[in-house]
Scaffold this motif. Structure first.
Motif, PDB file in Angstrom:
ATOM      1  N   ALA A 158       0.827  -1.208   0.000  1.00 48.91           N
ATOM      2  CA  ALA A 158       0.000   0.000   0.000  1.00 48.91           C
ATOM      3  C   ALA A 158       0.863   1.260   0.000  1.00 48.91           C
ATOM      4  O   ALA A 158       0.565   2.232  -0.697  1.00 48.91           O
ATOM      5  CB  ALA A 158      -0.929  -0.005   1.214  1.00 48.91           C
ATOM      6  N   LEU A 159       1.946   1.239   0.774  1.00 52.03           N
ATOM      7  CA  LEU A 159       2.844   2.399   0.796  1.00 52.03           C
ATOM      8  C   LEU A 159       3.597   2.548  -0.511  1.00 52.03           C
ATOM      9  O   LEU A 159       3.792   3.664  -1.015  1.00 52.03           O
ATOM     10  CB  LEU A 159       3.836   2.265   1.955  1.00 52.03           C
ATOM     11  CG  LEU A 159       3.263   2.422   3.361  1.00 52.03           C
ATOM     12  CD1 LEU A 159       4.304   2.039   4.409  1.00 52.03           C
ATOM     13  CD2 LEU A 159       2.784   3.852   3.604  1.00 52.03           C
ATOM     14  N   ALA A 160       4.021   1.432  -1.089  1.00 50.76           N
ATOM     15  CA  ALA A 160       4.773   1.487  -2.344  1.00 50.76           C
ATOM     16  C   ALA A 160       3.911   1.993  -3.495  1.00 50.76           C
ATOM     17  O   ALA A 160       4.445   2.493  -4.497  1.00 50.76           O
ATOM     18  CB  ALA A 160       5.328   0.098  -2.668  1.00 50.76           C
ATOM     19  N   ALA A 161       2.590   1.877  -3.361  1.00 57.90           N
ATOM     20  CA  ALA A 161       1.698   2.352  -4.419  1.00 57.90           C
ATOM     21  C   ALA A 161       1.504   3.867  -4.382  1.00 57.90           C
ATOM     22  O   ALA A 161       0.928   4.437  -5.314  1.00 57.90           O
ATOM     23  CB  ALA A 161       0.340   1.656  -4.290  1.00 57.90           C
ATOM     24  N   VAL A 162       1.967   4.520  -3.316  1.00 59.95           N
ATOM     25  CA  VAL A 162       1.863   5.975  -3.230  1.00 59.95           C
ATOM     26  C   VAL A 162       2.987   6.598  -4.051  1.00 59.95           C
ATOM     27  O   VAL A 162       4.155   6.224  -3.891  1.00 59.95           O
ATOM     28  CB  VAL A 162       1.973   6.440  -1.763  1.00 59.95           C
ATOM     29  CG1 VAL A 162       1.853   7.961  -1.667  1.00 59.95           C
ATOM     30  CG2 VAL A 162       0.903   5.769  -0.909  1.00 59.95           C
ATOM     31  N   PRO A 163       2.693   7.549  -4.943  1.00 60.82           N
ATOM     32  CA  PRO A 163       3.772   8.211  -5.689  1.00 60.82           C
ATOM     33  C   PRO A 163       4.797   8.810  -4.731  1.00 60.82           C
ATOM     34  O   PRO A 163       4.419   9.438  -3.726  1.00 60.82           O
ATOM     35  CB  PRO A 163       3.034   9.302  -6.476  1.00 60.82           C
ATOM     36  CG  PRO A 163       1.632   8.786  -6.614  1.00 60.82           C
ATOM     37  CD  PRO A 163       1.360   8.031  -5.343  1.00 60.82           C
ATOM     38  N   PRO A 164       6.085   8.622  -4.995  1.00 62.96           N
ATOM     39  CA  PRO A 164       7.114   9.110  -4.060  1.00 62.96           C
ATOM     40  C   PRO A 164       6.974  10.583  -3.696  1.00 62.96           C
ATOM     41  O   PRO A 164       7.144  10.967  -2.533  1.00 62.96           O
ATOM     42  CB  PRO A 164       8.423   8.827  -4.811  1.00 62.96           C
ATOM     43  CG  PRO A 164       8.087   7.670  -5.703  1.00 62.96           C
ATOM     44  CD  PRO A 164       6.668   7.869  -6.116  1.00 62.96           C
ATOM     45  N   GLU A 223      -3.796   5.061   2.304  1.00 65.13           N
ATOM     46  CA  GLU A 223      -5.034   5.312   1.559  1.00 65.13           C
ATOM     47  C   GLU A 223      -5.279   6.805   1.388  1.00 65.13           C
ATOM     48  O   GLU A 223      -5.721   7.261   0.319  1.00 65.13           O
ATOM     49  CB  GLU A 223      -6.210   4.664   2.281  1.00 65.13           C
ATOM     50  CG  GLU A 223      -6.192   3.132   2.239  1.00 65.13           C
ATOM     51  CD  GLU A 223      -7.280   2.526   3.112  1.00 65.13           C
ATOM     52  OE1 GLU A 223      -8.004   3.304   3.785  1.00 65.13           O
ATOM     53  OE2 GLU A 223      -7.401   1.291   3.122  1.00 65.13           O
ATOM     54  N   LEU A 224      -4.994   7.582   2.430  1.00 66.61           N
ATOM     55  CA  LEU A 224      -5.168   9.030   2.333  1.00 66.61           C
ATOM     56  C   LEU A 224      -4.195   9.628   1.321  1.00 66.61           C
ATOM     57  O   LEU A 224      -4.566  10.511   0.533  1.00 66.61           O
ATOM     58  CB  LEU A 224      -4.974   9.674   3.705  1.00 66.61           C
ATOM     59  CG  LEU A 224      -6.082   9.408   4.733  1.00 66.61           C
ATOM     60  CD1 LEU A 224      -5.655   9.888   6.109  1.00 66.61           C
ATOM     61  CD2 LEU A 224      -7.368  10.097   4.313  1.00 66.61           C
ATOM     62  N   TRP A 225      -2.955   9.184   1.346  1.00 68.57           N
ATOM     63  CA  TRP A 225      -1.985   9.671   0.362  1.00 68.57           C
ATOM     64  C   TRP A 225      -2.441   9.336  -1.060  1.00 68.57           C
ATOM     65  O   TRP A 225      -2.393  10.176  -1.953  1.00 68.57           O
ATOM     66  CB  TRP A 225      -0.616   9.050   0.628  1.00 68.57           C
ATOM     67  CG  TRP A 225       0.210   9.784   1.636  1.00 68.57           C
ATOM     68  CD1 TRP A 225       0.388  11.123   1.734  1.00 68.57           C
ATOM     69  CD2 TRP A 225       1.000   9.198   2.687  1.00 68.57           C
ATOM     70  NE1 TRP A 225       1.228  11.420   2.787  1.00 68.57           N
ATOM     71  CE2 TRP A 225       1.636  10.265   3.388  1.00 68.57           C
ATOM     72  CE3 TRP A 225       1.248   7.891   3.108  1.00 68.57           C
ATOM     73  CZ2 TRP A 225       2.485  10.057   4.462  1.00 68.57           C
ATOM     74  CZ3 TRP A 225       2.098   7.685   4.179  1.00 68.57           C
ATOM     75  CH2 TRP A 225       2.704   8.751   4.846  1.00 68.57           C
ATOM     76  N   ARG A 226      -2.895   8.116  -1.263  1.00 63.34           N
ATOM     77  CA  ARG A 226      -3.291   7.686  -2.603  1.00 63.34           C
ATOM     78  C   ARG A 226      -4.569   8.371  -3.064  1.00 63.34           C
ATOM     79  O   ARG A 226      -4.804   8.512  -4.269  1.00 63.34           O
ATOM     80  CB  ARG A 226      -3.471   6.174  -2.622  1.00 63.34           C
ATOM     81  CG  ARG A 226      -2.168   5.401  -2.475  1.00 63.34           C
ATOM     82  CD  ARG A 226      -2.407   3.938  -2.220  1.00 63.34           C
ATOM     83  NE  ARG A 226      -3.112   3.297  -3.334  1.00 63.34           N
ATOM     84  CZ  ARG A 226      -3.622   2.077  -3.280  1.00 63.34           C
ATOM     85  NH1 ARG A 226      -3.538   1.379  -2.169  1.00 63.34           N
ATOM     86  NH2 ARG A 226      -4.226   1.567  -4.330  1.00 63.34           N
TER      87      ARG A 226
END
Length: 424
Positions: free
Chosen positions: A29-35, A178-181
């Motif tokens: 889930a974290l890796a799916a967030v754009p850096p 989830e909030l980041w994404r």
């Protein structure tokens, strides 16, 4: 040229029966967030450490990340254990066992040493942790156990490690991902409040301890100098998650260098909508429900139970943020409560910082610069700035205070001139 940010995704837990948290499950889930979303910069580097084996390797990667000049975000999932010999918390790694803790786990003070020296405002740690019984006992008594230094902002959740059965899951960190994404543009405090609320909804028991700036004070210094002791157990109740509103902070003295106004009473907003009363303690007669938390918060602070008071206020602030959002008078009210609690706890720099934030928030909500509540917030920030004994913290807060003083000079002349002279 914009600074390049760095994000470190560290998920670690012992293999086998010693695993209390399924830490690595949150990495996808974290890796799916754009850096760049993680760090808030146009470009960013991501370092992922999944169940690392060696604490020296982790230290090397953290040191390299901490040396980067841009913003640094560390997402940390894992479990904390206490080194019984030194009484220090450690983050368990893949090969950690109770017998090898000192050699196979990452000491928390190593993390603090690498991140604490970075400039204030450049480092954020978002943590989701399970604590063994020894760490849990100390943490609920003294949140300073996880202090990372004056610079890093620490947001997170700590839950007691399950005694048996399935490992717990990092629901708080999953909610942050989830909030980041989602693309939601939330302040760090609002994102923390939303993630905390979601984590409680998904896994309501056992009750977690939520960590946020102002709730992780440094350990008290030893009289006469020397290193601070490691906090030990104290008779302070465990932190409780969210309830809802209305405290009238005790008036603080006005800034000393010039004839400044008399203390201004902070106006309390109307009560927040309240769901059924939340049990806050249990005795022989069962749970005790509290609808207005302000007397209990003030009583805890006046009795010297500052960690308990701050935790209760932060829980109600989370409820205000959840119900009304960060741009609301209810949220400002709880910022002011926390500012006054910091004053009572003998933390003038933190109190100054929170009063500055309250003043800026009131101005952002359209209040005039001569509004008594705005003037009162700036006066209190000025006074607490003068009480700050740490020259570095005073210098860091000075420009913001000076800018506010120019806009909000107060009822009597002299405060702005005195501040300008003090800043030299």
């Amino acid at each position: 040229m914009s600074a390049v940010g760095t994000a470190v995704l560290l998920a670690a837990a012992p293999a086998g029966r010693g695993r209390a948290m399924d830490a690595a499950s949150v990495l996808p889930a974290l890796a799916a967030v754009p850096p760049g979303v993680l760090t808030g910069t146009p470009a960013a580097t991501v370092v992922e450490l999944a169940d690392p084996l060696d604490p020296q390797t982790v230290l090397t990667r953290l040191r390299a990340a901490a040396a980067s000049p841009g913003p640094l975000v560390v997402c940390l999932a894992g479990q904390l254990h206490l080194d019984r010999r030194q009484q220090l918390p450690h983050l368990a790694l893949a090969r950690t066992t109770p017998a090898t803790l000192r050699y196979t786990a990452l000491p928390w003070h190593w993390l603090a040493g690498e991140l604490g020296a970075r400039p204030p405002g450049t480092t954020t740690v978002v943590a989701d942790l399970a604590a063994d019984p020894d760490v849990w006992q100390r943490l609920t008594a003294a949140p300073g156990l996880l202090h990372l230094g004056p610079g890093p902002l620490l947001y997170g959740r700590v839950v007691p490690a399950p005694r048996r059965g399935e490992p717990t899951t990092p629901e708080y960190l999953r909610a942050r991902a989830e909030l980041w994404r989602s693309g939601a543009r939330l302040t760090p405090a609002a994102a923390h409040a939303e993630a905390a609320a979601r984590a409680v909804t998904v896994a309501p028991a056992p009750e977690p301890v939520f960590l946020a700036p102002g709730l992780v004070p440094p350990p008290a210094p030893v009289p006469g100098g020397g290193p601070a002791p490691v906090p030990g157990p104290a008779p302070v109740p465990a932190a409780r998650p969210a309830p809802p509103a209305g405290f009238r902070p005790a008036p603080a003295p006005e800034p000393a260098p010039a004839p400044v106004p008399q203390p201004v009473t902070v106006t309390r907003p109307g009560p927040l909508p309240v769901a059924p009363p939340v049990p806050v303690s249990a005795g022989a007669g069962g749970p005790v429900a509290v609808e207005d938390p302000h007397p209990a918060i003030l009583a805890a602070a006046m009795a010297g139970r500052h960690g308990e008071a701050a935790t209760m206020a932060a829980a109600w602030e989370r409820e205000a943020l959840r119900r009304h959002g960060p741009r609301s008078m209810e949220a400002v009210h709880w910022t002011e409560v926390r500012a006054d609690l910091a004053r009572l706890a003998g933390e003038p720099a933190r109190s100054c910082e929170l009063w500055l934030a309250a003043a800026e928030a009131r101005l952002g909500l359209g209040q005039r610069t001569d509004d008594p509540d705005v003037e009162g917030a700036v006066d209190r920030a000025h006074h607490q700035w003068e009480q700050t004994g740490d020259p570095d913290r005073a210098r860091a807060l000075g420009p913001t205070l000076l800018d506010l003083r120019r806009r909000v000079p107060g009822r009597r002349p002299g405060a702005l001139a005195a501040l300008t002279r003090r800043m030299g």
